[in-house]
Write a protein that holds these residues in place. Sequence first.
Motif, mmCIF file in Angstrom:
data_model
loop_
_atom_site.group_PDB
_atom_site.id
_atom_site.type_symbol
_atom_site.label_atom_id
_atom_site.label_comp_id
_atom_site.label_asym_id
_atom_site.label_seq_id
_atom_site.Cartn_x
_atom_site.Cartn_y
_atom_site.Cartn_z
ATOM 1 N N LYS A 6 0.865 -1.259 -0.046
ATOM 2 C CA LYS A 6 -0.035 0.141 -0.028
ATOM 3 C C LYS A 6 0.819 1.270 -0.089
ATOM 4 O O LYS A 6 1.736 1.488 0.667
ATOM 5 N N MET A 7 0.833 2.035 -1.021
ATOM 6 C CA MET A 7 1.458 3.403 -0.927
ATOM 7 C C MET A 7 1.114 3.942 -0.306
ATOM 8 O O MET A 7 -0.225 4.416 0.201
ATOM 9 N N THR A 8 1.835 5.273 0.597
ATOM 10 C CA THR A 8 1.501 5.878 1.727
ATOM 11 C C THR A 8 1.644 7.321 1.385
ATOM 12 O O THR A 8 2.849 7.741 1.267
ATOM 13 N N TRP A 118 5.054 10.424 -1.754
ATOM 14 C CA TRP A 118 4.314 9.128 -1.467
ATOM 15 C C TRP A 118 5.645 8.163 -1.123
ATOM 16 O O TRP A 118 6.298 8.180 -1.781
ATOM 17 N N TYR A 119 5.173 7.442 -0.152
ATOM 18 C CA TYR A 119 6.060 6.476 0.325
ATOM 19 C C TYR A 119 5.629 4.973 -0.417
ATOM 20 O O TYR A 119 4.610 4.754 -0.297
ATOM 21 N N LEU A 120 6.587 4.559 -1.264
ATOM 22 C CA LEU A 120 5.929 3.352 -2.225
ATOM 23 C C LEU A 120 6.329 2.078 -1.899
ATOM 24 O O LEU A 120 5.771 1.258 -2.037
ATOM 25 N N GLY A 121 7.314 2.146 -0.943
ATOM 26 C CA GLY A 121 7.706 0.816 -0.558
ATOM 27 C C GLY A 121 9.362 0.617 -0.438
ATOM 28 O O GLY A 121 10.056 1.517 -1.023
ATOM 29 N N ALA A 122 9.698 -0.486 0.047
ATOM 30 C CA ALA A 122 11.196 -0.672 -0.135
ATOM 31 C C ALA A 122 11.525 -2.287 -0.365
ATOM 32 O O ALA A 122 10.741 -2.949 -0.417
ATOM 33 N N THR A 162 6.132 -2.741 2.045
ATOM 34 C CA THR A 162 5.855 -1.456 2.329
ATOM 35 C C THR A 162 6.630 -1.231 3.919
ATOM 36 O O THR A 162 6.602 -0.068 4.276
ATOM 37 N N VAL A 163 7.161 -2.288 4.738
ATOM 38 C CA VAL A 163 7.605 -2.026 5.985
ATOM 39 C C VAL A 163 8.969 -2.532 6.185
ATOM 40 O O VAL A 163 9.094 -3.613 5.488
#
Length: 164
Positions: A6-8, A118-122, A162-163
Amino acid sequence: MTDIHKMTPVKITPAMRKMATQTAKKQPVLKNSIRSGTGTVYGCLGELVFVSVNGGRLERTYDYDVVMPDGTTVDVKTKCVTSEPYPYYECSVAAFNPNQDCDYYAFVRVLKDKSRGWYLGAMKKSEYFDIAVYIKKGAVDESNGWKASADCYNVPISALGTVL
């Protein structure tokens, strides 16, 4: 990392813009800078977006930008954009710097007007290069029509966790 993606979205505050602008002015133009230093403020905003979502301590070394509480190192890759991202959009690592000594790559998008990010993930750096597709400068990524401004390695947003 979690498998659910989920993009933040993050509202960029005036304080974040001020801090990013001040930090960018102090940064030398990096060798191989794709935008000749004009994108530095967006990179600084991307780091602030990442930390606002995930925590961690800004370090801003050549190899990584953030150190997480457990010591994990993260290099934040930011794109300046004109629209909200979609899961099929790509996250890029320029081909001239795959030797950075970091544990994770994290990806952020920041609107050109600096109002939202937007934080997209890692993804673990080692996993990133296992699945990344190499795109040559000037080539068009057929999956989404994006034209590469530099040789790079791409992974779709949907492949990120995402985390950390």
